[in-house]
Design a protein around this motif. Sequence first.
Motif, mmCIF file in Angstrom:
data_model
loop_
_atom_site.group_PDB
_atom_site.id
_atom_site.type_symbol
_atom_site.label_atom_id
_atom_site.label_comp_id
_atom_site.label_asym_id
_atom_site.label_seq_id
_atom_site.Cartn_x
_atom_site.Cartn_y
_atom_site.Cartn_z
ATOM 1 N N ALA A 51 34.328 33.723 43.138
ATOM 2 C CA ALA A 51 33.322 34.611 43.721
ATOM 3 C C ALA A 51 33.130 34.298 45.204
ATOM 4 C CB ALA A 51 31.992 34.462 42.976
ATOM 5 N N GLY A 52 33.155 33.005 45.550
ATOM 6 C CA GLY A 52 33.044 32.622 46.947
ATOM 7 C C GLY A 52 34.222 33.099 47.777
ATOM 8 N N LEU A 53 35.406 33.165 47.159
ATOM 9 C CA LEU A 53 36.586 33.655 47.869
ATOM 10 C C LEU A 53 36.422 35.124 48.251
ATOM 11 C CD1 LEU A 53 39.447 33.141 48.887
ATOM 12 C CD2 LEU A 53 40.302 33.739 46.603
ATOM 13 N N VAL A 54 35.773 35.890 47.400
ATOM 14 C CA VAL A 54 35.506 37.294 47.732
ATOM 15 C C VAL A 54 34.600 37.377 48.955
ATOM 16 C CG1 VAL A 54 34.509 39.466 46.909
ATOM 17 C CG2 VAL A 54 35.797 38.028 45.335
ATOM 18 N N ILE A 91 35.869 55.703 49.398
ATOM 19 C CA ILE A 91 36.983 55.497 48.462
ATOM 20 C C ILE A 91 37.003 54.061 47.960
ATOM 21 C CG2 ILE A 91 39.496 55.537 48.218
ATOM 22 C CD1 ILE A 91 39.536 57.724 50.383
ATOM 23 N N ALA A 92 36.918 53.101 48.894
ATOM 24 C CA ALA A 92 37.020 51.685 48.525
ATOM 25 C C ALA A 92 35.903 51.269 47.574
ATOM 26 C CB ALA A 92 36.994 50.819 49.782
ATOM 27 N N TRP A 93 34.646 51.649 47.911
ATOM 28 C CA TRP A 93 33.527 51.190 47.088
ATOM 29 C C TRP A 93 33.328 52.015 45.821
ATOM 30 C CZ3 TRP A 93 32.230 46.515 47.443
ATOM 31 C CH2 TRP A 93 32.191 45.853 48.669
ATOM 32 N N SER A 94 33.962 53.177 45.742
ATOM 33 C CA SER A 94 33.907 53.942 44.487
ATOM 34 C C SER A 94 34.890 53.394 43.451
ATOM 35 C CB SER A 94 34.222 55.423 44.753
ATOM 36 O OG SER A 94 33.209 56.011 45.542
ATOM 37 N N ILE A 95 35.928 52.708 43.928
ATOM 38 C CA ILE A 95 36.931 52.142 43.026
ATOM 39 C C ILE A 95 36.614 50.684 42.686
ATOM 40 C CG2 ILE A 95 39.381 51.562 42.787
ATOM 41 C CD1 ILE A 95 39.997 53.878 44.691
ATOM 42 N N ALA A 96 36.112 49.924 43.665
ATOM 43 C CA ALA A 96 35.943 48.472 43.522
ATOM 44 C C ALA A 96 35.170 48.030 42.278
ATOM 45 C CB ALA A 96 35.276 47.904 44.781
ATOM 46 N N PRO A 97 34.073 48.698 41.881
ATOM 47 C CA PRO A 97 33.314 48.191 40.723
ATOM 48 C C PRO A 97 34.052 48.259 39.399
ATOM 49 C CG PRO A 97 31.982 49.692 42.054
ATOM 50 C CD PRO A 97 33.385 49.821 42.531
ATOM 51 N N TRP A 98 35.138 49.026 39.337
ATOM 52 C CA TRP A 98 35.767 49.306 38.052
ATOM 53 C C TRP A 98 37.136 48.658 37.888
ATOM 54 C CZ3 TRP A 98 31.527 51.136 36.225
ATOM 55 C CH2 TRP A 98 30.708 51.944 37.030
ATOM 56 N N VAL A 99 37.522 47.775 38.792
ATOM 57 C CA VAL A 99 38.845 47.160 38.729
ATOM 58 C C VAL A 99 38.729 45.668 38.459
ATOM 59 C CG1 VAL A 99 39.837 48.887 40.291
ATOM 60 C CG2 VAL A 99 38.901 46.773 41.239
ATOM 61 N N GLY A 100 39.889 45.020 38.272
ATOM 62 C CA GLY A 100 39.928 43.591 38.032
ATOM 63 C C GLY A 100 39.711 42.783 39.296
ATOM 64 N N TYR A 101 39.844 41.459 39.144
ATOM 65 C CA TYR A 101 39.495 40.564 40.240
ATOM 66 C C TYR A 101 40.365 40.753 41.484
ATOM 67 C CZ TYR A 101 38.841 36.288 42.928
ATOM 68 O OH TYR A 101 38.604 35.405 43.941
ATOM 69 N N PHE A 102 41.678 40.736 41.333
ATOM 70 C CA PHE A 102 42.553 40.800 42.504
ATOM 71 C C PHE A 102 42.507 42.160 43.203
ATOM 72 C CE2 PHE A 102 44.342 37.148 40.226
ATOM 73 C CZ PHE A 102 44.312 36.217 41.243
ATOM 74 N N PRO A 103 42.481 43.280 42.467
ATOM 75 C CA PRO A 103 42.244 44.557 43.172
ATOM 76 C C PRO A 103 40.892 44.596 43.877
ATOM 77 C CG PRO A 103 43.157 44.964 41.003
ATOM 78 C CD PRO A 103 42.821 43.498 41.059
ATOM 79 N N LEU A 104 39.861 43.972 43.266
ATOM 80 C CA LEU A 104 38.546 43.902 43.912
ATOM 81 C C LEU A 104 38.639 43.129 45.225
ATOM 82 C CD1 LEU A 104 35.417 44.215 43.908
ATOM 83 C CD2 LEU A 104 35.320 42.066 42.620
ATOM 84 N N LEU A 105 39.376 42.015 45.202
ATOM 85 C CA LEU A 105 39.559 41.207 46.403
ATOM 86 C C LEU A 105 40.184 42.037 47.521
ATOM 87 C CD1 LEU A 105 39.044 38.178 47.074
ATOM 88 C CD2 LEU A 105 41.459 37.775 46.556
ATOM 89 N N ALA A 106 41.217 42.816 47.170
ATOM 90 C CA ALA A 106 41.898 43.645 48.169
ATOM 91 C C ALA A 106 40.979 44.747 48.694
ATOM 92 C CB ALA A 106 43.166 44.243 47.567
ATOM 93 N N LEU A 107 40.249 45.401 47.805
ATOM 94 C CA LEU A 107 39.375 46.497 48.212
ATOM 95 C C LEU A 107 38.216 46.004 49.074
ATOM 96 C CD1 LEU A 107 39.334 48.501 44.868
ATOM 97 C CD2 LEU A 107 40.195 49.338 47.065
#
Length: 413
Positions: A51-54, A91-107
């Motif tokens: 979580a800190g890495l995010v 676009i980024a914040w509409s997708i971010a809540p619904w994906v896994g950890y690494f896609p969340l990190l990228a978004l």
Amino acid sequence: MSFQTYADLWRIPDVRRILVLGLFLRIPMPASSVIVTLHVVGPLDRSYAEAGLVSTMLAIAMAISAPWLGRLLDRLGLRRTLLLPLAVLPIAWSIAPWVGYFPLLALVAVAGLFTVPSFSVVRQVMIRSVGPGQRTAALSADAMMTELGFMVGPVIGVLGASYFGTAWAMLLIQWLGIAAAVVLWLFNPMITEGEPTVPSDAVPSDAVPKRRFGLPSWVNPGVTLLLAGTFTASLILIAEDLGTVAAMRDFDRTALLGIVMAIWALGSLLGALIYGALNSHPSTAVMLVLLGATTVLTAFAWDPVSFTVLLLLSGFFCAPTLTAALEAITSSVPSNVRGEVMGWHGSAITLGSAVGAPTAGFAIDLIGWQGGFILGGGLGLLIAAAIWLTTRRMSTQAEASLPPGEKSPAPAE
């Protein structure tokens, strides 16, 4: 000291509107920080380190984006610059809540690169809207609203995550910020003393400061040290933040942590209020000395009560130190590069937090909760001494180059 200045500021329509709008632009930042942490360790079932890495990824991205988006503000004006965040963030914040950890990190990294430059915009509008004698009070008012946002944001984040779940709370709070950005685009306040800046290819070459050896022409030892002071002040704040958590745990009073942090933030808000009302404002070096000294002093607390009192005292110098540095920096550069410079000021704050967190953590692990306060305060005193010595030398050199009997203006500190 006169608090009437704040009443005079509130009567200025652009100041009133941008302060309120700026609050809504900034609340999503501390709120989403809490929500994302809860989301990563909860639904995504990851560690606090992940979580800190995010948070670190977001901080780095924002530190990169602040100067170049600030430069776009200077070159293209507000509306053209906001088109980039308004195209990417939904676009980024509409997708971010619904994906896994690494896609969340990228978004999160992408969103950080296109974060609305709210600090630069709000402060430029404030500076443009007031007279020279009101500038410090205007920046202090902005600092107070920022403190208010960082007090309210985490509460909203926790409540949102509790009632709606972390995914929906993340989506809603980020769309609040996007909606505020749309209002800002429609409002389109002037951010410089003249008309909104035209595209760079239409700006006369002599109107744009030339760059020397890849560096902006406004870069000089004074501004560089002021940015270093801003970096150090931010490092001190994150060191106090982590040190407070460690101290409350050591005192076995973790349940009081929220109250203690709120008292600290209240001290910063009151400090900004008093600093802006002063008739004569201490320099950045003086404020950094006071912040550093009171931070070190907090390490000598012996129980929760004395700790809270000393932390409140240190809080009085938090926002004023950052305000003093920002006022000195903006007074030292041309208005047509103010957006870029404010971007670098924001990057200094972000990088100070990013560097300060692991550094203070190491000091706390080494000697206990006092380590964060001693490390942060000690660095503050060292940088303050460097700023003072450099500005004195610059003043001496400037006076030596003038004809006899003529005095040079005091350099910004």
